[in-house]
Design a protein around this motif. Structure first.
Motif, PDB file in Angstrom:
ATOM      1  N   GLU A 251      51.645  42.223  45.511  1.00 41.01           N
ATOM      2  CA  GLU A 251      51.820  40.963  46.225  1.00 41.01           C
ATOM      3  C   GLU A 251      50.616  40.740  47.138  1.00 41.01           C
ATOM      4  O   GLU A 251      50.303  41.582  47.974  1.00 41.01           O
ATOM      5  N   MET A 252      49.935  39.609  46.973  1.00 43.00           N
ATOM      6  CA  MET A 252      48.757  39.297  47.781  1.00 43.00           C
ATOM      7  C   MET A 252      49.173  38.868  49.191  1.00 43.00           C
ATOM      8  O   MET A 252      50.107  38.089  49.338  1.00 43.00           O
ATOM      9  N   PRO A 253      48.476  39.358  50.216  1.00 43.28           N
ATOM     10  CA  PRO A 253      48.766  38.896  51.578  1.00 43.28           C
ATOM     11  C   PRO A 253      48.292  37.451  51.769  1.00 43.28           C
ATOM     12  O   PRO A 253      47.521  36.925  50.960  1.00 43.28           O
ATOM     13  N   ALA A 254      48.746  36.829  52.840  1.00 39.77           N
ATOM     14  CA  ALA A 254      48.365  35.444  53.132  1.00 39.77           C
ATOM     15  C   ALA A 254      46.858  35.355  53.335  1.00 39.77           C
ATOM     16  O   ALA A 254      46.258  36.224  53.970  1.00 39.77           O
ATOM     17  N   GLY A 255      46.237  34.324  52.786  1.00 44.44           N
ATOM     18  CA  GLY A 255      44.805  34.123  52.948  1.00 44.44           C
ATOM     19  C   GLY A 255      43.953  34.750  51.861  1.00 44.44           C
ATOM     20  O   GLY A 255      42.738  34.613  51.865  1.00 44.44           O
ATOM     21  N   ILE A 256      44.579  35.436  50.913  1.00 42.56           N
ATOM     22  CA  ILE A 256      43.848  36.079  49.822  1.00 42.56           C
ATOM     23  C   ILE A 256      44.277  35.443  48.509  1.00 42.56           C
ATOM     24  O   ILE A 256      45.467  35.283  48.250  1.00 42.56           O
ATOM     25  N   SER A 257      43.290  35.077  47.687  1.00 41.18           N
ATOM     26  CA  SER A 257      43.605  34.547  46.365  1.00 41.18           C
ATOM     27  C   SER A 257      43.054  35.505  45.312  1.00 41.18           C
ATOM     28  O   SER A 257      42.052  36.184  45.535  1.00 41.18           O
ATOM     29  N   VAL A 258      43.733  35.541  44.171  1.00 42.03           N
ATOM     30  CA  VAL A 258      43.326  36.448  43.098  1.00 42.03           C
ATOM     31  C   VAL A 258      43.246  35.652  41.805  1.00 42.03           C
ATOM     32  O   VAL A 258      44.045  34.749  41.561  1.00 42.03           O
ATOM     33  N   GLU A 259      42.242  35.966  40.999  1.00 41.66           N
ATOM     34  CA  GLU A 259      42.051  35.332  39.698  1.00 41.66           C
ATOM     35  C   GLU A 259      41.786  36.419  38.669  1.00 41.66           C
ATOM     36  O   GLU A 259      41.257  37.480  38.996  1.00 41.66           O
ATOM     37  N   THR A 260      42.156  36.135  37.428  1.00 41.25           N
ATOM     38  CA  THR A 260      41.845  37.042  36.328  1.00 41.25           C
ATOM     39  C   THR A 260      41.142  36.231  35.236  1.00 41.25           C
ATOM     40  O   THR A 260      41.797  35.668  34.365  1.00 41.25           O
ATOM     41  N   PRO A 261      39.781  36.164  35.296  1.00 43.95           N
ATOM     42  CA  PRO A 261      39.047  35.422  34.269  1.00 43.95           C
ATOM     43  C   PRO A 261      39.294  35.971  32.868  1.00 43.95           C
ATOM     44  O   PRO A 261      39.409  35.210  31.924  1.00 43.95           O
ATOM     45  N   THR A 262      39.365  37.292  32.742  1.00 42.98           N
ATOM     46  CA  THR A 262      39.754  37.932  31.484  1.00 42.98           C
ATOM     47  C   THR A 262      40.845  38.950  31.820  1.00 42.98           C
ATOM     48  O   THR A 262      41.152  39.171  32.991  1.00 42.98           O
ATOM     49  N   GLN A 263      41.400  39.585  30.798  1.00 43.50           N
ATOM     50  CA  GLN A 263      42.474  40.556  31.035  1.00 43.50           C
ATOM     51  C   GLN A 263      41.988  41.812  31.747  1.00 43.50           C
ATOM     52  O   GLN A 263      42.787  42.537  32.329  1.00 43.50           O
ATOM     53  N   THR A 264      40.682  42.079  31.684  1.00 37.21           N
ATOM     54  CA  THR A 264      40.164  43.304  32.297  1.00 37.21           C
ATOM     55  C   THR A 264      39.326  43.026  33.539  1.00 37.21           C
ATOM     56  O   THR A 264      38.637  43.916  34.019  1.00 37.21           O
ATOM     57  N   GLU A 265      39.361  41.810  34.060  1.00 34.09           N
ATOM     58  CA  GLU A 265      38.628  41.464  35.279  1.00 34.09           C
ATOM     59  C   GLU A 265      39.600  40.926  36.317  1.00 34.09           C
ATOM     60  O   GLU A 265      40.478  40.136  36.001  1.00 34.09           O
ATOM     61  N   VAL A 266      39.401  41.337  37.567  1.00 35.57           N
ATOM     62  CA  VAL A 266      40.180  40.826  38.689  1.00 35.57           C
ATOM     63  C   VAL A 266      39.191  40.386  39.760  1.00 35.57           C
ATOM     64  O   VAL A 266      38.294  41.150  40.133  1.00 35.57           O
ATOM     65  N   VAL A 267      39.336  39.151  40.249  1.00 37.76           N
ATOM     66  CA  VAL A 267      38.470  38.624  41.296  1.00 37.76           C
ATOM     67  C   VAL A 267      39.326  38.343  42.522  1.00 37.76           C
ATOM     68  O   VAL A 267      40.218  37.497  42.492  1.00 37.76           O
ATOM     69  N   VAL A 268      39.069  39.083  43.602  1.00 37.94           N
ATOM     70  CA  VAL A 268      39.788  38.922  44.864  1.00 37.94           C
ATOM     71  C   VAL A 268      38.882  38.141  45.805  1.00 37.94           C
ATOM     72  O   VAL A 268      37.725  38.513  46.013  1.00 37.94           O
ATOM     73  N   SER A 269      39.391  37.053  46.404  1.00 35.30           N
ATOM     74  CA  SER A 269      38.567  36.255  47.299  1.00 35.30           C
ATOM     75  C   SER A 269      39.369  35.797  48.509  1.00 35.30           C
ATOM     76  O   SER A 269      40.592  35.691  48.463  1.00 35.30           O
ATOM     77  N   GLY A 270      38.635  35.540  49.610  1.00 32.47           N
ATOM     78  CA  GLY A 270      39.254  35.086  50.844  1.00 32.47           C
ATOM     79  C   GLY A 270      38.219  34.926  51.932  1.00 32.47           C
ATOM     80  O   GLY A 270      37.022  35.138  51.713  1.00 32.47           O
ATOM     81  N   VAL A 271      38.666  34.558  53.138  1.00 32.83           N
ATOM     82  CA  VAL A 271      37.736  34.327  54.246  1.00 32.83           C
ATOM     83  C   VAL A 271      37.553  35.557  55.120  1.00 32.83           C
ATOM     84  O   VAL A 271      36.533  35.706  55.782  1.00 32.83           O
ATOM     85  N   ASP A 272      38.527  36.464  55.152  1.00 30.75           N
ATOM     86  CA  ASP A 272      38.474  37.647  56.003  1.00 30.75           C
ATOM     87  C   ASP A 272      37.869  38.813  55.216  1.00 30.75           C
ATOM     88  O   ASP A 272      38.471  39.310  54.264  1.00 30.75           O
ATOM     89  N   LYS A 273      36.669  39.235  55.611  1.00 29.08           N
ATOM     90  CA  LYS A 273      35.939  40.283  54.887  1.00 29.08           C
ATOM     91  C   LYS A 273      36.738  41.588  54.828  1.00 29.08           C
ATOM     92  O   LYS A 273      36.818  42.229  53.783  1.00 29.08           O
ATOM     93  N   GLN A 274      37.336  41.970  55.932  1.00 33.00           N
ATOM     94  CA  GLN A 274      38.089  43.215  55.992  1.00 33.00           C
ATOM     95  C   GLN A 274      39.306  43.162  55.069  1.00 33.00           C
ATOM     96  O   GLN A 274      39.585  44.110  54.343  1.00 33.00           O
ATOM     97  N   LEU A 275      40.019  42.043  55.067  1.00 34.47           N
ATOM     98  CA  LEU A 275      41.225  41.914  54.252  1.00 34.47           C
ATOM     99  C   LEU A 275      40.901  41.868  52.766  1.00 34.47           C
ATOM    100  O   LEU A 275      41.616  42.476  51.956  1.00 34.47           O
ATOM    101  N   VAL A 276      39.825  41.198  52.389  1.00 31.81           N
ATOM    102  CA  VAL A 276      39.401  41.153  50.979  1.00 31.81           C
ATOM    103  C   VAL A 276      39.066  42.564  50.497  1.00 31.81           C
ATOM    104  O   VAL A 276      39.498  42.989  49.423  1.00 31.81           O
ATOM    105  N   GLY A 277      38.313  43.311  51.298  1.00 31.77           N
ATOM    106  CA  GLY A 277      37.955  44.681  50.940  1.00 31.77           C
ATOM    107  C   GLY A 277      39.160  45.594  50.867  1.00 31.77           C
ATOM    108  O   GLY A 277      39.249  46.452  49.978  1.00 31.77           O
TER     109      GLY A 277
END
Length: 177
Positions: free
Chosen positions: A116-142
């Motif tokens: 479950e992604m925390p608030a402010g973090i979005s996740v995408e899966t361009p392919t089945q073997t790739e995960v892209v985590v993005s957001g504004v808070d550097k610490q939370l994304v990491g």
């Protein structure tokens, strides 16, 4: 004496800064970030620059000022550009599927892993073997990327597991007879 603390943080256009004592709020086109800084540091805004100045008489003030400057820079960059971490899944049958704020992972366990992604973090899966985590808070994304990687870190013999896109996994030689 911190050299990082001496460099000011440039405030880009479209970024709004509010300073109330030790509480700093940065607002931009991607979102809003808020942080309370250490008492050893004084945050000052001069025209279009932010400075983290150490307070007199505090033992580790310069170290705290360098940390505060780095955090301020991460806040400004986060609300303007955002931060992205890419993960790769390596292994037979390893798959990822993003459904809203949930990430379904198939990592060779007897059960699927649902993160479950925390608030402010979005996740995408361009392919089945790739995960892209993005957001504004550097610490939370990491931290979210590290948590996902922690389910199945890459192993050194076949390299199977979840790894960062820029991570190099040192491989070991198989056992000899």
């Amino acid at each position: 004496m911190s050299r990082i603390a001496k460099a000011p943080v440039d405030i880009l256009s479209g970024v709004e800064i509010t300073i109330a004592g030790q509480d700093v709020t940065v607002k931009g086109k991607k979102g809003t970030l808020n942080r309370v800084f250490n008492d050893a540091v004084e945050v000052v805004q001069e025209e279009n620059q932010l400075k983290a100045l150490p307070r007199e008489g505090v033992a580790n003030a310069w170290a705290q000022a360098g940390t505060a400057r780095s955090l301020l820079n991460a806040m400004v960059v986060g609300v303007t550009e955002g931060f992205v971490k890419k993960l790769l899944l390596t292994g037979v049958g390893y798959r990822a599927n993003a459904q809203g704020s949930k990430l379904n992972l198939t990592l060779g366990f007897s059960h699927p892993v649902v993160y479950e992604m925390p608030a402010g973090i979005s996740v995408e899966t361009p392919t089945q073997t790739e995960v892209v985590v993005s957001g504004v808070d550097k610490q939370l994304v990491g931290q979210v990327a590290a948590n996902i990687r922690g389910y199945r870190p890459p192993e050194p013999y076949k390299g199977k597991g979840v790894r960062y896109s820029d991570e190099v996994v040192r491989r070991k030689e198989a056992k000899k007879k």
